[in-house]
Motif scaffolding. Sequence first.
Motif, PDB file in Angstrom:
ATOM      1  N   PRO A 162     124.194  17.119  65.223  1.00 13.18           N
ATOM      2  CA  PRO A 162     122.871  17.564  65.660  1.00 13.18           C
ATOM      3  C   PRO A 162     121.830  16.455  65.773  1.00 13.18           C
ATOM      4  N   HIS A 163     121.955  15.383  64.981  1.00 15.18           N
ATOM      5  CA  HIS A 163     120.883  14.392  65.013  1.00 15.18           C
ATOM      6  C   HIS A 163     121.267  13.151  65.805  1.00 15.18           C
ATOM      7  N   ALA A 164     122.392  13.224  66.533  1.00 14.73           N
ATOM      8  CA  ALA A 164     122.817  12.062  67.313  1.00 14.73           C
ATOM      9  C   ALA A 164     121.721  11.675  68.297  1.00 14.73           C
ATOM     10  N   LEU A 165     121.568  10.369  68.527  1.00 17.65           N
ATOM     11  CA  LEU A 165     120.503   9.902  69.408  1.00 17.65           C
ATOM     12  C   LEU A 165     120.937   9.897  70.869  1.00 17.65           C
ATOM     13  N   VAL A 166     122.248   9.865  71.111  1.00 20.04           N
ATOM     14  CA  VAL A 166     122.742   9.834  72.482  1.00 20.04           C
ATOM     15  C   VAL A 166     122.723  11.249  73.054  1.00 20.04           C
ATOM     16  N   LEU A 167     122.114  11.399  74.218  1.00 15.68           N
ATOM     17  CA  LEU A 167     122.077  12.713  74.827  1.00 15.68           C
ATOM     18  C   LEU A 167     123.460  13.039  75.387  1.00 15.68           C
ATOM     19  N   PRO A 168     123.850  14.336  75.280  1.00 16.16           N
ATOM     20  CA  PRO A 168     125.228  14.718  75.586  1.00 16.16           C
ATOM     21  C   PRO A 168     125.801  14.175  76.903  1.00 16.16           C
ATOM     22  N   ARG A 169     125.150  14.439  78.035  1.00 16.58           N
ATOM     23  CA  ARG A 169     125.799  14.067  79.295  1.00 16.58           C
ATOM     24  C   ARG A 169     125.195  12.814  79.919  1.00 16.58           C
ATOM     25  N   ALA A 170     124.430  12.071  79.104  1.00 14.48           N
ATOM     26  CA  ALA A 170     123.649  10.979  79.675  1.00 14.48           C
ATOM     27  C   ALA A 170     124.500   9.948  80.424  1.00 14.48           C
ATOM     28  N   GLU A 186     106.930  30.936  75.864  1.00 18.30           N
ATOM     29  CA  GLU A 186     107.586  29.669  75.495  1.00 18.30           C
ATOM     30  C   GLU A 186     109.042  29.916  75.092  1.00 18.30           C
ATOM     31  N   LEU A 187     109.249  30.933  74.257  1.00 24.55           N
ATOM     32  CA  LEU A 187     110.605  31.212  73.794  1.00 24.55           C
ATOM     33  C   LEU A 187     111.445  31.849  74.891  1.00 24.55           C
ATOM     34  N   ALA A 188     110.803  32.654  75.753  1.00 23.82           N
ATOM     35  CA  ALA A 188     111.544  33.237  76.873  1.00 23.82           C
ATOM     36  C   ALA A 188     112.066  32.122  77.779  1.00 23.82           C
ATOM     37  N   THR A 189     111.236  31.105  77.996  1.00 25.91           N
ATOM     38  CA  THR A 189     111.664  29.963  78.802  1.00 25.91           C
ATOM     39  C   THR A 189     112.820  29.238  78.117  1.00 25.91           C
ATOM     40  N   ALA A 190     112.691  29.051  76.797  1.00 25.68           N
ATOM     41  CA  ALA A 190     113.762  28.386  76.044  1.00 25.68           C
ATOM     42  C   ALA A 190     115.062  29.174  76.176  1.00 25.68           C
ATOM     43  N   ALA A 191     114.957  30.500  76.118  1.00 23.47           N
ATOM     44  CA  ALA A 191     116.150  31.342  76.261  1.00 23.47           C
ATOM     45  C   ALA A 191     116.787  31.110  77.630  1.00 23.47           C
ATOM     46  N   GLY A 192     115.957  31.118  78.671  1.00 23.48           N
ATOM     47  CA  GLY A 192     116.471  30.896  80.028  1.00 23.48           C
ATOM     48  C   GLY A 192     117.176  29.551  80.131  1.00 23.48           C
ATOM     49  N   ARG A 234     115.090  22.478  68.413  1.00 25.84           N
ATOM     50  CA  ARG A 234     115.306  23.770  67.781  1.00 25.84           C
ATOM     51  C   ARG A 234     114.041  24.350  67.188  1.00 25.84           C
ATOM     52  N   GLU A 235     112.861  23.752  67.472  1.00 25.45           N
ATOM     53  CA  GLU A 235     111.682  24.270  66.791  1.00 25.45           C
ATOM     54  C   GLU A 235     111.295  25.651  67.304  1.00 25.45           C
ATOM     55  N   ARG A 236     110.864  26.461  66.374  1.00 26.33           N
ATOM     56  CA  ARG A 236     110.513  27.846  66.673  1.00 26.33           C
ATOM     57  C   ARG A 236     109.094  27.942  67.209  1.00 26.33           C
ATOM     58  N   VAL A 237     108.181  27.228  66.511  1.00 30.33           N
ATOM     59  CA  VAL A 237     106.806  27.178  66.998  1.00 30.33           C
ATOM     60  C   VAL A 237     106.822  26.168  68.136  1.00 30.33           C
ATOM     61  N   ARG A 238     106.803  26.674  69.362  1.00 29.19           N
ATOM     62  CA  ARG A 238     107.129  25.835  70.501  1.00 29.19           C
ATOM     63  C   ARG A 238     105.956  25.620  71.423  1.00 29.19           C
ATOM     64  N   PHE A 239     105.793  24.424  71.887  1.00 26.90           N
ATOM     65  CA  PHE A 239     104.752  24.123  72.849  1.00 26.90           C
ATOM     66  C   PHE A 239     105.421  23.322  73.970  1.00 26.90           C
ATOM     67  N   GLY A 297     114.921  28.869  59.630  1.00 29.51           N
ATOM     68  CA  GLY A 297     116.034  28.625  60.538  1.00 29.51           C
ATOM     69  C   GLY A 297     116.524  29.853  61.279  1.00 29.51           C
ATOM     70  N   ARG A 298     115.619  30.778  61.559  1.00 27.47           N
ATOM     71  CA  ARG A 298     116.044  31.950  62.338  1.00 27.47           C
ATOM     72  C   ARG A 298     116.386  31.536  63.759  1.00 27.47           C
ATOM     73  N   PRO A 299     117.200  32.354  64.460  1.00 24.96           N
ATOM     74  CA  PRO A 299     117.434  32.046  65.869  1.00 24.96           C
ATOM     75  C   PRO A 299     116.103  32.097  66.629  1.00 24.96           C
ATOM     76  N   LEU A 300     116.020  31.322  67.707  1.00 29.34           N
ATOM     77  CA  LEU A 300     114.762  31.266  68.461  1.00 29.34           C
ATOM     78  C   LEU A 300     114.449  32.587  69.134  1.00 29.34           C
ATOM     79  N   PHE A 301     115.508  33.289  69.571  1.00 29.89           N
ATOM     80  CA  PHE A 301     115.318  34.541  70.306  1.00 29.89           C
ATOM     81  C   PHE A 301     116.589  35.366  70.152  1.00 29.89           C
TER      82      PHE A 301
END
Length: 344
Positions: free
Chosen positions: A4-12, A91-97, A189-194, A313-317
């Motif tokens: 989870p904390h790896a600095l390399v982005l998955p498909r970069a 914000e969370l609806a967008t994250a879900a999408g 993974r932050e819940r309070v999202r901006f 650590g609840r699920p975001l949505f």
Amino acid sequence: MPEPHALVLPRAQQEPLRRSLSVIVPMLNEERGIGPLVERLQPVLEGLGLEWEVIFVDDGSRDGTLAILKGLNARDPRFKAISLSRNFGKELATAAGLTYAGRDAAVIMDADLQHPPELITEFVKHWRSGYEVVYGQRLDRTADSLAHRLSARAFYVLFQKLSGTSLPEGAGDFRLLDRKAIDAMNRMRERVRFNKGLFAWMGFRSVGVPFVVPPRHTGGSRWRPRQLLRFALDGLASFTTIPLRVWSYIGLVISLFAFCYAVVFLVKTVLFGADVPGFPTLIISVMFFSGVQLLSLGIIGEYLGRMYEEVKGRPLFLVSEELGIDKGAEPQESQTRSAQLHDG
Ligand code: UDP
Ligand code: MG
């Protein structure tokens, strides 16, 4: 699977693919807006020369939105939908999408035609020329009330000064994200999202496309002033801890001041004897310092509350229904969560 904390982005490292597009539309009670939106959006998408899908996110609507989305999906399976179990906020609806967006890029747009679908053609042009983030830039906000505009302006200035992350002028949620940027968003993974702040924070090669915001197609804004204030506070608090730290400086200045005053007071008493009056000074300082203490406690409370929210650590949505979502496009949330379980 990266930890989870790896600095390399998955498909970069992979070659960028630019063959397909997801469009994400968060919706709250937009039954009257869907028809006109699809009418204008579909021709634009057909003209792009890309394979496309539209993912509507029903954010706990209480009107016929979900029923209309079902009809749409039955007619054309490229119109997909997920329905959240309740209203989670835009914000969370967008994250879900975004977690469901399985294509090479995603466009995020509002359902009320305030984000002109025709602009997507322009977005895709910039994407093809190598930009990883293309955002719509509002030219004027005459569609908003004066109070709304002024408070937005004040917020941007404050945000920039306090957080050090600058939000591009007029940039909103209407934007195209390349796969790299989608993956980056999904890893936050932050819940309070901006989202505006997250977009600015993550960087990537970005370009703005100016556009004029037309008035809302139907109904009024789904935001109420109190929600906007909450939203602004969340935005500031998730990008700066200055309000939390500034109290140590203020406390230092006040104690220095108190120390000097104590010296003056001592000298005065030694030279001229004690004067019993001075009661007002006492009361005033007691009141002043209790005020400062309550305020700083309150600010600590704001941050503590947010930390509590995140630590749970609840699920975001929560999704109650999926329409036309292929099994390959499982949201990445479950993967992250199981990875965290293994870590623990
Ligand atoms: N929206 C949402 N959940 C909410 C509030 C709004 O999904 O809790 C959607 C709404 O249906 C619309 C978009 O977010 O598609 C923008 O909302 P709105 O037009 O009310 O906001 P404004 O344009 O005033 O910023
Ligand atoms: Mg709107």
